[in-house]
Design an enzyme around this catalytic site. Structure first.
Site, PDB file in Angstrom:
ATOM      1  N   ASP A 186       0.833  -1.199   0.000  1.00  0.00           N
ATOM      2  CA  ASP A 186       0.000   0.000   0.000  1.00  0.00           C
ATOM      3  C   ASP A 186       0.872   1.255   0.000  1.00  0.00           C
ATOM      4  OD1 ASP A 186      -2.669   1.209   0.412  1.00  0.00           O
ATOM      5  OD2 ASP A 186      -1.734   1.908   2.271  1.00  0.00           O
TER       6      ASP A 186
ATOM      7  N   GLU B  63       0.821  -0.418  -5.121  1.00  0.00           N
ATOM      8  CA  GLU B  63      -0.173   0.627  -5.232  1.00  0.00           C
ATOM      9  C   GLU B  63       0.561   1.957  -5.323  1.00  0.00           C
ATOM     10  OE1 GLU B  63      -1.896   2.509  -2.113  1.00  0.00           O
ATOM     11  OE2 GLU B  63      -3.789   2.944  -3.097  1.00  0.00           O
TER      12      GLU B  63
END
Lengths: 560, 233, 413
Positions: free
Chosen positions: A208, A250
């Site tokens: 992330d 991401e």
């Protein structure tokens, strides 16, 4: 004990169809109003039947849940609402038995402020080992080049901590302090977490918010070279001990800025193609292929063992960070008539409402998702055309319970409706009475069965996952036509972005003599000749053609 | 005289009133029992419906090839059939409780007997259900087999098998319910015998040709028979 | 699974003592000592020519072991041929499970012995057949060689009407006996076959033939004349056999769906040996009974057929039922549609699968009757052409199957 990954092909992620699912929203087995792992376990048959090959689980770790689980307070456990570690293991094994891979989140940029690391850091003396797990400063004027991401809630990237008597750095919410990767102990701890899950047999990790790992003065603190050093170390640790695993990055950035995250094939295996998604929506609304062709032309080549991750919608807003000002205005005007639909720099709506529940439009967009070069990621509920609830705060409107049936709570849970983690969608158009798995399963032409058949078809042709892409350039700009090619296999995709029937002439001279066979119904079209190949497409129509060599009549060869 | 009449009237009025007053709590109890059982039936039915839907009862029934149940079910859903059956059972229990509230030996005995009877009733229902399902399944198998063997009256044969099983299970069910006693046995024997005879006739008539042909073949060995002319495997 | 484990242990145990071998032959049909003796004596005649200086291991059922290895077994000096007894049941004709068990025993032995070729002789062992099959794998680079049997025109009808044309259309290879139980197998194919695991709820791993075709391996066929097939355990009824063959065929097709959906047209298969000359026989076909069964089916099974067949096919069958015997012809298109519809119905489990397949018998008999009436006066060559035409019809209508396989819907034409 180390458990092997479930995939046999090391490049399995290239052929995968990923299904993004928040555990809490899928199915509630213990009737406490919150979805859990036993619930997910029970619904594995549904997922297998749908044809998806990999599940991406949103964070399910212990957390104060102030950012939907992305604020983690313990990396090596399961949030009690979602079950136990044993439940997770049981689910993981069952998924593997069905040939489904499992990807989990590794939120490495920040932790929750409730995490023991942060608690000891704020108590520890400045300069100590514990303190250095996070980024501290006596002033909030450092790294001023870094933008604020959550513009709606945060005023600064620094927040004063009265216990530590210093400012701590956070790129997202103020309750999510960023980890300090200049401290080698941090990486060591993160690798421990990674190994813990990989040892259990988890097949993939979604990293992330990776562009923000490292901060340097005088920069915008995004995509810095030192970030790649960290990533390379993570990847090396993965390759060293494990086979057939995958890292998904991401990085909400321009393709050219994302490209470095693949490294030389030694960083991430997969990275989201963020700018493509809003442009697909834009092209559809403009009835013009230009935005799509343009962004894919700007997309650089990536290493052999890497792949783009494609999606139409996900658990966040339809992000408009990667479009220019004018485009953003257009998108707002086009897709968020009600200002409540907007959040941060994006639109918080699901696919079906964005398409105004027009099944042809939804099918067209899904056909693009499944045929563009990359691994498609389907957001839970989009396969049945679920709606959203803009009256819920933050992005919770697109995170409502999965609609299983027309029963109470949409069949998601048997708890009292007021105890559900979120109300189910109940409006007459998208509500669970009208849109649910049960009713769509039996109906052969339902969105669910359409999706199921399309996924099966995509999986039949490896060219979709592995092939290169070449755009054709027909005069009619409402038509998007492209070829997918790999190892002697050629697929021609043609899509009509307009709401009216459109004619098109395609320059397929290179394939003269070949016969396009429409893949859905296996219908043979006329052989490609020297002239441009004429086609007509209905409103929002699309074709997938397999270009077949002219048939050779086989002769029985005599032996001796 | 008048006093006697008056007394008699008073006494009878008091008796009737007393009787009525004695009856009122029972009536009240009956109504309450009915209400409670209706609510309980509704709740239980709802829970049952949910759990049956949860385990995909309808789909499982269909996948097991048990379409018989859905044919006799309301709106073609076996779940609804089961739910309604259970709900009515609960209401019945409520009625019995209500009746028992009338403080009378007769009603009490009746209630006790009803409860003793209940397991038999359940078994009978289960028997009938499975009988029906098996009958339909066997009937289809027999029909296909009979047609494949080129037996005339194939449909009759399959119907016969179906009714044979249904009659058999019905007789078993009645036996369990203790209804009819010997009459049932007798009637069943007659019916069963009749069906067997009908089947025998059907098979017999159908295979008359078969037998005569095979006899002919044995007599005239040289004659070619179609079955020998073709080899399928 | 227990059976397989025993087999593995047995063969591995023996293999330790035997070392390596070039050729491994399995003779599951030799259940008695006499049969085994005869078979070994026969095979021995071709071995020196087939494998000069090579070593052969023969696997035979343990029911024949004691006598054979003592009396007729090779002497200690003769190390070129060795007999091994394993638990092995005779293979039944078109019975996938029995073949699968025998094959696994054979291939596992082959793997442990590092054999260059494994030969399965389910039917009566013959030296000629062994040489014909093993030669192609040993010296011509094929991975699988199967026999091509010569058959009279009214023989082997399920194969002619269903198995051959359907396999040809699905897998694109004109292999005339795809369900043959005699075969020679290369180590590469053996490895692939041993890797495959039975799918959930199934007992076998499908045909080795389709496995080879889907893996893109080299397959050939060898003329075997009128040689007999392995026996059947008892006089089985036609609808039993039909249901069994269809079930094997359809489960296999379901397993290989990803493979055959990509195959177009068909190719000839390399064929070795000389075809046996066939006599021109023309006996009038006696089809009255079959047509009668079909009529009965049309009368009584229509609602069962309707669960699988499309309305147009049903209508065509009803039309056919009205024709007199001399005009009774089931058009190829209708037959193929019917078969494809049954295939799709089987996949979607519209009713109990066994019932569905059995219910097809009358339609199959209609095809047999129509075929018999058509070819009764044909020469052998014309019959071959007729079956090729049928095969082409299966190929031409494959898109119908494919589209409905990919897009299941009851709303069919």
């Amino acid at each position: 004990m180390k458990t092997a990954g479930s995939a046999r092909d090391p490049l399995w992620y290239k052929d995968a169809v990923i299904y993004e699912v928040p555990v809490k929203a899928f199915f509630d087995a213990n009737n406490d109003g919150i979805g859990d792992f036993p619930g997910l376990f029970q619904k594995l048959d549904y997922l297998q039947d749908l044809g998806v090959t990999c599940l991406w689980l949103l964070p399910f770790f212990p957390s104060p849940l102030r950012d939907d689980g992305y604020d983690i307070s313990d990396y090596m456990n399961v949030h009690p609402s979602y079950g136990t570690m044993e439940d997770f293991r049981k689910f993981l094994n069952a998924a593997h038995l069905r040939g489904i891979q499992v990807m989990i989140e590794l939120v490495v940029n920040h932790t929750s402020d409730q995490h023991p690391w942060f608690q000891s850091a704020r108590e520890a003396a400045p300069g100590s080992k514990e303190r250095n797990f996070y980024v501290w400063s006596d002033t909030d004027r450092k790294y001023e080049g870094a933008r604020i991401i959550f513009t709606d809630t945060e005023k600064s990237n620094w927040t004063w901590d009265p216990v530590a008597k210093a400012y701590y750095w956070h790129r997202f919410f103020s309750h999510q302090p960023d980890l300090n990767y200049d401290n080698p102990d941090v990486l060591e701890e993160v690798l421990k977490v990674m190994r813990y899950w990989l040892d259990m047999g988890v097949d993939g990790l979604r990293l992330d918010a990776i562009p923000y790992l490292v901060e340097r003065e005088g920069t915008n603190c995004e995509n810095l070279p030192d970030t790649h050093v960290v990533l390379k170390k993570i990847r090396a640790a993965m390759d060293e001990g494990y086979e057939g695993r995958m890292i998904l990055a991401e990085a909400n950035q321009w393709p050219s800025d994302v490209r470095p995250y693949f490294g030389d094939g030694d960083e991430c295996h997969l990275a989201f193609h963020f700018p493509l998604m809003p442009r697909i929506f834009m092209a559809l609304r403009l009835e013009d292929r230009h935005p799509i062709v343009d962004i894919l032309a700007q997309t650089p080549e990536i290493p052999e063992n890497c792949q783009w991750g494609l999606f139409l919608r996900n658990h966040d807003e339809l992000t408009l960070e990667m479009v220019n000002e004018e485009e953003r205005d257009y998108m707002y005007l086009a897709y968020s008539s009600d200002p409540r639909m907007r959040i941060n720099v994006g639109i918080r709506r699901r696919l079906a409402p964005l398409m105004e529940n027009n099944s042809r439009r939804i099918e067209l967009l899904n056909s693009l998702l499944l045929s563009f070069p990359g691994t498609p990621i389907v957001y839970y509920g989009d396969e049945i055309g679920m709606g959203d609830n803009i009256h819920l705060g933050d992005r919770n409107g697109v995170r409502t319970p999965m609609q299983w049936s027309g029963d109470r709570n949409a069949g998601f849970s048997r708890a009292a409706p007021e105890t559900l983690y979120s109300p189910v969608i109940g409006d007459p158009v998208y509500g669970y009475g009208a849109v649910n798995v049960e009713s769509q399963t039996g109906e052969a032409s339902s969105p669910l069965n359409w999706m199921r058949n399309m996924i099966a078809l995509r999986k039949l042709f490896r060219v979709f996952g592995r092939g290169e892409m070449k755009f054709l350039d027909p005069a009619n700009r409402k038509i998007l036509a492209y070829l997918r090619r790999a190892g002697g296999e050629t697929v021609l995709c043609v899509a009509n972005l307009s709401r009216f029937a459109q004619p098109v002439e395609l320059d397929l001279q290179q394939y003269q003599g070949m016969r396009p066979v429409e893949m859905l119904g296996y219908v043979e079209f006329p052989v490609i000749g020297a002239q441009p190949y004429p086609l007509s497409l209905g409103p929002y129509g699309f074709f997938w053609f397999e270009l077949q060599e002219p048939r050779k009549q086989g002769e029985i060869q005599a032996g001796e | 005289m008048w006093t006697q009449i008056q007394q008699a009237l008073q006494e009878s009025t008091a008796r009737v009133l007393m009787g009525f007053v004695r009856l009122v709590p029972g009536l009240g109890a009956l109504i309450v029992a009915l209400l409670i059982s209706a609510v309980a039936a509704k709740i239980f039915g709802f829970l049952l419906k949910r759990s049956l839907r949860g385990i995909k009862f309808d789909a499982k029934m269909a996948s097991w090839g048990i379409s018989g149940l859905s044919e006799i079910s309301p709106t073609g859903s076996p779940t609804l059939l089961v739910v309604r059956f259970v709900s009515w059972c609960i209401i019945l229990v409520g009625v019995l409780i209500g009746i028992a509230a009338f403080d009378a030996t007769l009603t009490q005995q009746m209630v006790i007997r009803m409860f003793e009877y209940f397991p038999n009733f359940l078994v009978a229902v289960v028997l009938l259900f499975f009988g029906n399902v098996i009958a339909r399944f066997l009937a289809r198998g027999v029909l296909i087999g009979a047609v494949n063997h080129n037996l005339p009256y194939a449909r009759l044969l399959s119907l016969g098998v179906k009714w044979l099983v249904i009659v058999l299970t019905s007789a078993m069910a009645l036996e369990h319910l203790g209804i009819g006693g010997r009459i049932v046995d007798l009637a069943f024997a007659i019916l069963f015998g009749g069906i067997v005879l009908a089947l025998a006739l059907a098979v017999g008539l159908g295979s008359k040709d078969l037998v005569s042909r095979s006899l002919e073949n044995q007599t005239f060995q040289g004659r070619e028979k179609s079955e020998e002319q073709f080899r399928h495997l | 699974m227990a059976v397989l484990d025993t087999i593995t242990q047995e063969t591995e145990g023996h293999a330790d003592r035997t070392g390596e071998a070039d050729l491994v032959v399995a003779l599951p049909s030799c259940q008695s000592r006499e049969q085994l003796d005869d078979a070994v004596a026969g095979l021995r005649t071709v071995l020196p020519e087939l494998l000069p200086n090579g070593k052969t291991v023969i696997l035979h059922p343990d029911t024949a072991v004691a006598a054979a290895s003592e009396d007729a077994g090779p002497s200690a000096a003769d190390t070129s041929l060795q007999l091994l007894a394993v638990t092995m049941a005779p293979v039944e004709r078109y019975h996938q499970q029995s073949l699968d068990q025998g094959l696994r025993a054979l291939l596992q032995a082959g793997r442990t012995l590092n054999a260059k070729v494994c030969v399965m002789m389910s039917s009566e062992p013959s030296a000629e057949s062994l040489r014909g099959l093993a030669d192609q794998v040993l010296y011509n680079g094929f991975d699988l060689s199967v026999p091509l049997y010569a058959r009279h025109k009214f023989d082997s009808l399920i194969n002619r009407g269903i198995v051959y044309p359907l396999t040809r259309a699905l897998y694109g290879a004109r292999l005339h006996n795809p369900m043959a139980a005699d075969m020679a197998i290369s180590p590469q194919l053996a490895g692939k076959y041993l890797q495959s695991q039975p799918a959930a709820g199934q007992t076998d791993c499908g045909w080795i033939t389709t496995n080879a075709l889907c893996s893109g391996l080299q397959v050939c066929q060898v003329h075997r004349g009128f040689a007999p097939l392995p026996g059947v355990s008892e006089a089985v009824d036609l609808s039993d056999s039909l249901a069994q063959v269809l079930s094997t065929l359809l489960l296999d097709a379901e397993r290989n769906a990803v493979c055959w959906q990509r195959v177009r047209g068909s190719q000839g298969v390399r064929t070795f040996g000389r075809p046996e000359p066939e006599e021109n026989e023309s006996a009038p076909a006696q089809v009255g009974e079959m047509i009668e069964t079909f009529h009965r089916g049309c009368k009584d099974l229509l609602d069962i057929w309707a669960t699988a067949l499309s309305p147009a096919t049903l209508l065509n069958l009803k039309k056919l039922a009205k024709l007199p015997e001399d005009q009774f012809r089931l058009p190829d298109g209708v037959w193929v549609h019917a078969l494809y519809d049954f295939m799709l119905g089987h996949r979607q489990r519209v009713i109990n699968r066994e019932h569905l397949l059995r219910a097809m018998t009358p339609i199959y008999l209609a095809w047999v009757a129509s075929y018999a009436l058509e070819v009764q006066t044909f020469s052998p060559a014309a019959v071959v052409n007729r079956i090729e035409t049928l095969g082409a019809a299966f190929e031409d209508l494959k898109p119908y199957l494919l589209s409905r396989w990919r897009w299941p819907d009851r709303f069919n034409p």
